[in-house]
Design an enzyme around this catalytic site. Structure first.
Site, PDB file in Angstrom:
ATOM      1  CB  ILE A  48     -27.448  14.318  11.241  1.00  0.00           C
ATOM      2  CG1 ILE A  48     -27.450  15.750  11.798  1.00  0.00           C
ATOM      3  CG2 ILE A  48     -26.225  14.124  10.361  1.00  0.00           C
ATOM      4  CD1 ILE A  48     -26.256  16.053  12.696  1.00  0.00           C
ATOM      5  CB  SER A 170     -20.452  23.058  14.623  1.00  0.00           C
ATOM      6  OG  SER A 170     -19.364  23.011  13.733  1.00  0.00           O
ATOM      7  CE1 TYR A 202     -23.910  26.265  11.326  1.00  0.00           C
ATOM      8  CE2 TYR A 202     -21.543  25.894  11.469  1.00  0.00           C
ATOM      9  CZ  TYR A 202     -22.841  25.407  11.500  1.00  0.00           C
ATOM     10  OH  TYR A 202     -23.064  24.065  11.696  1.00  0.00           O
ATOM     11  CE  LYS A 206     -24.871  25.243  14.997  1.00  0.00           C
ATOM     12  NZ  LYS A 206     -25.794  24.125  15.251  1.00  0.00           N
TER      13      LYS A 206
END
Ligand SMILES: NC(=O)c1ccc[n+]([C@@H]2O[C@H](COP(=O)([O-])OP(=O)(O)OC[C@H]3O[C@@H](n4cnc5c(N)ncnc54)[C@H](OP(=O)(O)O)[C@@H]3O)[C@@H](O)[C@H]2O)c1
Ligand SMILES: *[C@@H]1O[C@H](CO)[C@@H](O)[C@H](O)[C@H]1NC(C)=O
Ligand SMILES: *[C@@H]1O[C@H](CO)[C@@H](O)[C@H](O)[C@H]1NC(C)=O
Length: 318
Positions: A48, A170, A202, A206
């Site tokens: 993205i 996220s 992860y 985030k």
């Protein structure tokens, strides 16, 4: 027979509508043009980040592709120029897993570019490991690298205000925690290597993105710089490249139907970067081009301040 066809028709129809409405999600509707403005997009050689860069270049911005691999960065430079029809695109090497590289990038940028209007902290990894400086890889790249980069560029952003810092987090941050004891002893959010350990770390990194944005907004009060964090959606990108190939094969049918493509996945980043009138929402978190409430742990002022101070020490700023 005709009943069967009818059922099949309904299934296909529902799937079509589901895919075109729910999966695709909202689009950024801002018509903003960016002639004379300069933007940085980290991790813009693929995923993205690349589609975000193409969109911003089409709007007339001077776009700095901040990527770690010279080869991949230069290939993307060519592609972004071609797809956007703009020549105002520059590649500058940036490895967020190296504090030295972040400092070198900022120095080069500040010396060669007079403006900065938008900083898009997009790059991210989903992989265990260590950075050059011995930090946990996901903590180091996803959070600390962007923390240092933002701080080194803040003066220029302030001079060019109204300007924005957009950090791609996220929905996974909801499952994250920040283990300060582990950070203090290991400079990492966690230690394990299992599937669930990697996923958890992860998500932790985030959560750091959301807390960072929360604290940054406070520190920016009274300036013309605002900041936002966001969930881009579930996207068919290269993010899962380090997971097992069996898992990737099994997931393929799911990702091709239920996940957004990278143009759809760039829309919430673009919304946060471009939508007029978002300034009163500085520090907030977005998803599907809409501001969202977060759990108390993601707007915990004490934790955000503590993470900021620890990040200053670990990045060598303090
Ligand atoms: N995909 C999803 O479903 C999803 C969901 C929620 C949030 N996100 C977030 O969206 C952002 C973009 O991810 P994506 O899905 O587009 O993934 P992607 O296709 O894997 O792209 C990630 C980008 O980050 C770059 N990067 C990785 N490590 C770096 C480093 N040390 N220094 C500089 N750049 C580095 C990569 O460069 P190389 O190509 O050189 O490795 C790549 O350009 C990430 O922050 C991710 O956490 C993604
Ligand atoms: C995004 O918003 C649109 C429009 O409100 C809605 O139709 C769609 O279901 C939403 N998608 C997701 C994934 O929330
Ligand atoms: C993931 O990355 C680690 C560290 O670079 C490597 O040792 C491992 O083999 C990789 N796993 C897969 C499945 O790519």
């Amino acid at each position: 027979m005709s009943a069967l066809l009818l059922v099949a028709g309904v299934v296909v129809g529902v799937a079509f509508v589901f895919h075109h409405v729910v999966v695709r999600g909202k689009r950024c509707v801002s018509k903003a043009k960016l002639h004379g403005k300069t933007v940085i997009v980290t991790g813009s050689n693929t995923g993205i980040g690349k589609t975000t860069a193409i969109d911003l270049a089409k709007r007339g911005a001077r776009v700095i592709l901040a990527c770690r691999s010279t080869q991949r960065g230069e290939a993307a430079l060519h592609e972004v120029k071609m797809e956007s029809g703009s020549n105002e695109v520059v590649f500058m090497q940036l490895d967020l897993g190296s504090l030295k590289s972040v400092r070198r990038f900022a120095e080069t940028f500040l010396k060669t570019e007079p403006r900065l209007d938008l900083l898009i902290n997009n790059a991210g990894v989903y992989m265990q490991g260590k950075t050059e400086d011995g930090l946990g890889l996901m903590f180091g790249v996803n959070h600390i690298g962007h923390f240092l980069l933002t701080n080194l560029l803040l003066e220029r952003l302030t001079e060019c205000g109204p300007s924005r810092v957009v950090t791609v987090s996220s929905v996974g941050h909801n499952f994250g925690t920040v283990d300060f004891d582990c950070l203090n002893t290991h400079k990492a959010l966690g230690q394990g290597n299992s599937f669930t350990d990697v996923l958890k770390i992860y998500c932790d990194s985030k959560l750091c993105n959301v807390l960072f944005t929360h604290e940054l907004a406070k520190r920016l009060q009274g300036t013309k710089v605002t900041c936002y964090s966001l969930h881009p959606g579930a996207i068919n990108s290269e993010l899962a490249r380090n997971t097992s190939s069996l898992l990737q094969t099994l997931m393929k049918p799911v990702t091709s139907f239920f996940f957004k493509n990278t143009v759809q996945g760039a829309q919430t980043t673009l919304h946060c970067a471009l939508q007029e009138g978002l300034e009163p929402l500085s520090g907030r978190y977005f998803s599907n081009c809409t501001v969202r409430d977060v759990y108390p742990k993601a707007k915990d002022a004490a934790a955000a301040k503590k993470l900021w101070e620890l990040s200053e020490r670990l990045s060598g700023l303090a």
